[in-house]
Design a protein around this motif. Structure first.
Motif, PDB file in Angstrom:
ATOM      1  N   LEU A 244      50.385   0.098 107.954  1.00  0.00           N
ATOM      2  CA  LEU A 244      50.736  -0.355 106.607  1.00  0.00           C
ATOM      3  C   LEU A 244      50.641  -1.884 106.470  1.00  0.00           C
ATOM      4  O   LEU A 244      51.631  -2.556 106.172  1.00  0.00           O
ATOM      5  CB  LEU A 244      52.142   0.119 106.229  1.00  0.00           C
ATOM      6  CG  LEU A 244      52.427   0.245 104.718  1.00  0.00           C
ATOM      7  CD1 LEU A 244      51.584   1.357 104.114  1.00  0.00           C
ATOM      8  CD2 LEU A 244      53.891   0.512 104.460  1.00  0.00           C
ATOM      9  N   PRO A 245      49.456  -2.464 106.672  1.00  0.00           N
ATOM     10  CA  PRO A 245      49.307  -3.915 106.507  1.00  0.00           C
ATOM     11  C   PRO A 245      49.443  -4.318 105.037  1.00  0.00           C
ATOM     12  O   PRO A 245      49.423  -3.472 104.139  1.00  0.00           O
ATOM     13  CB  PRO A 245      47.892  -4.180 107.016  1.00  0.00           C
ATOM     14  CG  PRO A 245      47.170  -2.891 106.798  1.00  0.00           C
ATOM     15  CD  PRO A 245      48.181  -1.804 107.023  1.00  0.00           C
ATOM     16  N   HIS A 246      49.526  -5.617 104.814  1.00  0.00           N
ATOM     17  CA  HIS A 246      49.742  -6.122 103.453  1.00  0.00           C
ATOM     18  C   HIS A 246      48.626  -5.685 102.504  1.00  0.00           C
ATOM     19  O   HIS A 246      48.873  -5.335 101.344  1.00  0.00           O
ATOM     20  CB  HIS A 246      49.830  -7.650 103.476  1.00  0.00           C
ATOM     21  CG  HIS A 246      50.065  -8.263 102.134  1.00  0.00           C
ATOM     22  ND1 HIS A 246      51.247  -8.089 101.436  1.00  0.00           N
ATOM     23  CD2 HIS A 246      49.271  -9.027 101.341  1.00  0.00           C
ATOM     24  CE1 HIS A 246      51.170  -8.725 100.284  1.00  0.00           C
ATOM     25  NE2 HIS A 246      49.988  -9.300 100.201  1.00  0.00           N
ATOM     26  N   GLN A 247      47.383  -5.679 102.996  1.00  0.00           N
ATOM     27  CA  GLN A 247      46.259  -5.277 102.146  1.00  0.00           C
ATOM     28  C   GLN A 247      46.425  -3.841 101.663  1.00  0.00           C
ATOM     29  O   GLN A 247      46.133  -3.518 100.507  1.00  0.00           O
ATOM     30  CB  GLN A 247      44.947  -5.430 102.923  1.00  0.00           C
ATOM     31  CG  GLN A 247      43.717  -5.092 102.092  1.00  0.00           C
ATOM     32  CD  GLN A 247      42.429  -5.281 102.866  1.00  0.00           C
ATOM     33  OE1 GLN A 247      42.459  -5.647 104.048  1.00  0.00           O
ATOM     34  NE2 GLN A 247      41.300  -5.044 102.231  1.00  0.00           N
ATOM     35  N   THR A 248      46.917  -2.973 102.530  1.00  0.00           N
ATOM     36  CA  THR A 248      47.134  -1.578 102.134  1.00  0.00           C
ATOM     37  C   THR A 248      48.277  -1.469 101.125  1.00  0.00           C
ATOM     38  O   THR A 248      48.212  -0.687 100.172  1.00  0.00           O
ATOM     39  CB  THR A 248      47.448  -0.717 103.375  1.00  0.00           C
ATOM     40  OG1 THR A 248      46.360  -0.815 104.296  1.00  0.00           O
ATOM     41  CG2 THR A 248      47.653   0.742 102.998  1.00  0.00           C
ATOM     42  N   GLU A 249      49.313  -2.272 101.313  1.00  0.00           N
ATOM     43  CA  GLU A 249      50.411  -2.287 100.329  1.00  0.00           C
ATOM     44  C   GLU A 249      49.890  -2.682  98.958  1.00  0.00           C
ATOM     45  O   GLU A 249      50.306  -2.104  97.936  1.00  0.00           O
ATOM     46  CB  GLU A 249      51.499  -3.261 100.781  1.00  0.00           C
ATOM     47  CG  GLU A 249      52.279  -2.806 101.995  1.00  0.00           C
ATOM     48  CD  GLU A 249      53.345  -3.812 102.401  1.00  0.00           C
ATOM     49  OE1 GLU A 249      54.393  -3.378 102.899  1.00  0.00           O
ATOM     50  OE2 GLU A 249      53.129  -5.020 102.215  1.00  0.00           O
ATOM     51  N   MET A 250      48.988  -3.663  98.913  1.00  0.00           N
ATOM     52  CA  MET A 250      48.423  -4.087  97.633  1.00  0.00           C
ATOM     53  C   MET A 250      47.577  -2.983  97.016  1.00  0.00           C
ATOM     54  O   MET A 250      47.594  -2.770  95.800  1.00  0.00           O
ATOM     55  CB  MET A 250      47.576  -5.357  97.821  1.00  0.00           C
ATOM     56  CG  MET A 250      48.366  -6.567  98.319  1.00  0.00           C
ATOM     57  SD  MET A 250      49.734  -7.008  97.223  1.00  0.00           S
ATOM     58  CE  MET A 250      48.836  -7.469  95.741  1.00  0.00           C
ATOM     59  N   GLN A 251      46.827  -2.246  97.858  1.00  0.00           N
ATOM     60  CA  GLN A 251      46.036  -1.119  97.353  1.00  0.00           C
ATOM     61  C   GLN A 251      46.942  -0.058  96.735  1.00  0.00           C
ATOM     62  O   GLN A 251      46.635   0.511  95.681  1.00  0.00           O
ATOM     63  CB  GLN A 251      45.221  -0.500  98.486  1.00  0.00           C
ATOM     64  CG  GLN A 251      44.003  -1.302  98.893  1.00  0.00           C
ATOM     65  CD  GLN A 251      43.223  -0.593  99.999  1.00  0.00           C
ATOM     66  OE1 GLN A 251      43.812   0.025 100.887  1.00  0.00           O
ATOM     67  NE2 GLN A 251      41.910  -0.683  99.948  1.00  0.00           N
ATOM     68  N   ILE A 252      48.058   0.204  97.393  1.00  0.00           N
ATOM     69  CA  ILE A 252      48.999   1.208  96.888  1.00  0.00           C
ATOM     70  C   ILE A 252      49.535   0.793  95.517  1.00  0.00           C
ATOM     71  O   ILE A 252      49.639   1.612  94.603  1.00  0.00           O
ATOM     72  CB  ILE A 252      50.149   1.414  97.895  1.00  0.00           C
ATOM     73  CG1 ILE A 252      49.621   2.125  99.152  1.00  0.00           C
ATOM     74  CG2 ILE A 252      51.297   2.204  97.278  1.00  0.00           C
ATOM     75  CD1 ILE A 252      50.612   2.163 100.302  1.00  0.00           C
ATOM     76  N   GLU A 253      49.843  -0.495  95.367  1.00  0.00           N
ATOM     77  CA  GLU A 253      50.337  -0.967  94.065  1.00  0.00           C
ATOM     78  C   GLU A 253      49.246  -0.895  92.999  1.00  0.00           C
ATOM     79  O   GLU A 253      49.529  -0.629  91.826  1.00  0.00           O
ATOM     80  CB  GLU A 253      50.886  -2.384  94.195  1.00  0.00           C
ATOM     81  CG  GLU A 253      52.187  -2.426  94.993  1.00  0.00           C
ATOM     82  CD  GLU A 253      52.939  -3.739  94.833  1.00  0.00           C
ATOM     83  OE1 GLU A 253      52.654  -4.475  93.855  1.00  0.00           O
ATOM     84  OE2 GLU A 253      53.807  -4.014  95.668  1.00  0.00           O
ATOM     85  N   GLU A 254      47.997  -1.132  93.386  1.00  0.00           N
ATOM     86  CA  GLU A 254      46.895  -0.999  92.434  1.00  0.00           C
ATOM     87  C   GLU A 254      46.749   0.443  91.973  1.00  0.00           C
ATOM     88  O   GLU A 254      46.496   0.716  90.789  1.00  0.00           O
ATOM     89  CB  GLU A 254      45.587  -1.472  93.069  1.00  0.00           C
ATOM     90  CG  GLU A 254      45.470  -2.980  93.202  1.00  0.00           C
ATOM     91  CD  GLU A 254      44.118  -3.385  93.770  1.00  0.00           C
ATOM     92  OE1 GLU A 254      43.167  -2.584  93.687  1.00  0.00           O
ATOM     93  OE2 GLU A 254      44.027  -4.499  94.312  1.00  0.00           O
ATOM     94  N   ILE A 255      46.908   1.390  92.900  1.00  0.00           N
ATOM     95  CA  ILE A 255      46.836   2.803  92.538  1.00  0.00           C
ATOM     96  C   ILE A 255      47.971   3.153  91.581  1.00  0.00           C
ATOM     97  O   ILE A 255      47.775   3.841  90.574  1.00  0.00           O
ATOM     98  CB  ILE A 255      46.893   3.691  93.798  1.00  0.00           C
ATOM     99  CG1 ILE A 255      45.650   3.455  94.667  1.00  0.00           C
ATOM    100  CG2 ILE A 255      47.008   5.166  93.427  1.00  0.00           C
ATOM    101  CD1 ILE A 255      45.702   4.118  96.025  1.00  0.00           C
ATOM    102  N   LEU A 256      49.166   2.684  91.893  1.00  0.00           N
ATOM    103  CA  LEU A 256      50.303   2.904  90.997  1.00  0.00           C
ATOM    104  C   LEU A 256      49.984   2.385  89.598  1.00  0.00           C
ATOM    105  O   LEU A 256      50.226   3.067  88.593  1.00  0.00           O
ATOM    106  CB  LEU A 256      51.539   2.202  91.549  1.00  0.00           C
ATOM    107  CG  LEU A 256      52.771   2.157  90.618  1.00  0.00           C
ATOM    108  CD1 LEU A 256      53.316   3.561  90.379  1.00  0.00           C
ATOM    109  CD2 LEU A 256      53.846   1.253  91.194  1.00  0.00           C
TER     110      LEU A 256
END
Length: 498
Positions: free
Chosen positions: A22-34
């Motif tokens: 769960l790196p920061h880039q993946t966290e940002m992707q998750i927020e983009e999906i949201l």
């Protein structure tokens, strides 16, 4: 990727993202999906609040995986009360000190976090799963936090309470439940259980029931406080009227200004700052008025009068820190306008808008300084915007509080809109957008601790003529150096004269 996400949202199909570390880039992707799913449901306004909830759940899932490999390496049994107590005494510090090592062990063990989204009818279902079993003891702790949240009517009550935040299921879970309440939902919108060898935390957000306009006791108190504040000092109002008189002489203006020693000192301090780069120190009020100009002097009155009414920071540490922050933002905004966007016609509006952008926070800090400090600390710790918590706590965001006060004091529209939209410049009226965007960028840079330049909205940067994150990094570095040099010099000069 995002094209596939938008298609899934439109078709009401599930989509998921899986990560071992769960790196920061993946966290940002998750927020983009949201964001994409909320846009499909026409509920973009919920993004910041739900992003907090989602980040809290993914962080807890990641931490649960870390806990498993940590206990295994320490040869401790999670189900044993004594082993659990012993392990948790050192878990947080040891894993933080060497998180890379523990994340590698998680990945080697095949431990993952999977986040799924699906629209069902008008409800958004969010599922956060990790493939380790939650123990009965951990589940009880989480339900205990949920039960505790029932006792809190607002964020400030939760922040005041003494809660054990040694684990993920601490204050963060309480805030999550309060966030759902703020959206008009009850605690049943959140659940956590074991399904098919995974621990699953689930959020079900019925869009027809969500709302973001609950007026809390705190917001009513703030509104009443705004109405109770006095108008600008009469001397300031007289000077403003004189500045509006086309027949007024500079000597008459200087004489009237000189009747207020504190304002005179403020004018001389401003004109002798690096902002004007004079070859020698100036102590003549008439000449100072000429240097600043009538428009610049008029703008200065807004910040001076605001400090006269709201205080200059001597009331409490939080208020003092806010004024100091505003001073830095004003310095940055002035520098960006002068040397980057090169809009000298906007210099006065940008500088004063930056000085006053946090008026609403200052109002709030004068009523509840302890709560402001706790909100800021919690926001920094969680790495999320403090505005999310301000809206929970106050019912209305600090930007709107400040804008309401600016309207009451008959500030120019450019200052009102800058205060109102300094966190969302693209929502500002087009005629004021350059000013608001400059204050937004200056405020962002003043708050930036790490190199996260690539995360800033490119539309705002292009509006101000900033071509790349690398260019922004250089601008930030130069502004920091200039500000630290300038104010270190002023502090030294002030110490020498005392």
């Amino acid at each position: 990727m995002m094209q596939k996400v938008r298609a899934a949202a439109r078709a009401h199909k599930p989509i998921s993202i899986k990560s071992y570390t769960l790196p920061h880039q993946t966290e940002m992707q998750i927020e983009e999906i949201l964001g994409a799913f909320l846009k499909e449901l026409n509920r973009d306004v919920l993004k910041d609040s739900l992003a907090y909830c989602l980040r809290e759940l993914t962080t807890n899932a990641k931490k649960a995986n870390t806990k498993r490999v940590y206990f295994e390496e320490k040869e401790l049994d999670l189900s044993s009360d004594e082993d659990y107590r012993q392990g948790m005494q050192t878990f947080k510090q040891e894993t933080l000190d060497n998180i890379g090592y523990w994340l590698e062990k998680q990945e080697a063990a095949g431990l993952y976090v999977r986040v799924s989204f699906q629209i069902q009818g008008k409800d958004l279902h969010i599922r956060v799963a990790n493939n380790t079993h939650i123990t009965r003891k951990e589940q009880i702790r989480i339900y205990d936090r949920i039960a505790r949240s029932r006792a809190f009517r607002s964020l400030e009550e939760a922040m005041t309470a003494v809660l054990d935040d040694s684990e993920g299921a601490g204050l963060g879970i309480v805030i999550l439940v309060l966030m759902l309440k703020k959206l008009g939902l009850d605690e049943e919108a959140f659940d956590i259980d074991v399904e098919n060898n995974e621990t699953v935390a689930r959020l079900v957000i019925p869009m027809d029931e969500t709302k973001g306009d609950h007026l809390t006791h705190m917001s009513q108190e703030l509104t009443a406080h705004i109405q109770s504040l006095p108008q600008f000092p009469e001397s300031i109002m007289q000077l403003r009227a004189l500045l509006d008189d086309p027949d007024a002489e500079v000597t008459e203006i200087a004489r009237t200004l000189g009747q207020d020693p504190a304002l005179t000192a403020d004018l001389l301090r401003t004109v002798n700052s690096a902002r004007y780069m004079l070859p020698r120190k100036m102590d003549n009020v008439v000449e100072a008025v000429k240097v600043v100009g009538l428009r610049g002097l008029k703008q200065m009155l807004f910040s001076y009068g605001t400090q006269r009414v709201l205080g200059d920071g001597s009331e409490n540490a939080v208020s003092r820190a806010l004024w100091e922050h505003s001073q830095r933002v004003a310095f940055y905004a002035y520098g960006i306008t002068r040397h980057v966007s090169k809009r000298k016609d906007l210099l006065d509006d940008v500088y004063v808008g930056a000085i006053l952008h946090d008026m609403g926070k200052i109002v709030f800090s004068n009523i509840h300084p302890d709560t402001v400090e706790k909100i800021n600390d919690f926001s920094r710790k969680k790495g999320i915007p403090s505005s999310v918590f301000e809206e929970m706590s106050e019912g209305i965001a600090h930007a709107e509080v400040g804008a309401q006060l600016a309207q009451r004091w008959n500030f120019p529209d450019v200052l009102i809109e800058t205060i109102r939209h300094h966190h969302a410049p693209l929502k500002a009226p087009p005629r004021y957008r350059d000013v608001v965007a400059t204050v937004f960028l200056a405020n962002t840079l003043a708050n930036m601790d790490a190199d996260e330049y690539e995360l800033l909205d490119g539309r705002v940067l292009r509006l101000l003529g900033v071509e790349s994150p690398e260019r922004l990094r250089l601008i930030h570095q130069r502004l920091q150096e200039q500000y630290d040099t300038e104010y270190a010099h002023l502090d030294h000069r002030r110490d020498s004269s005392s």
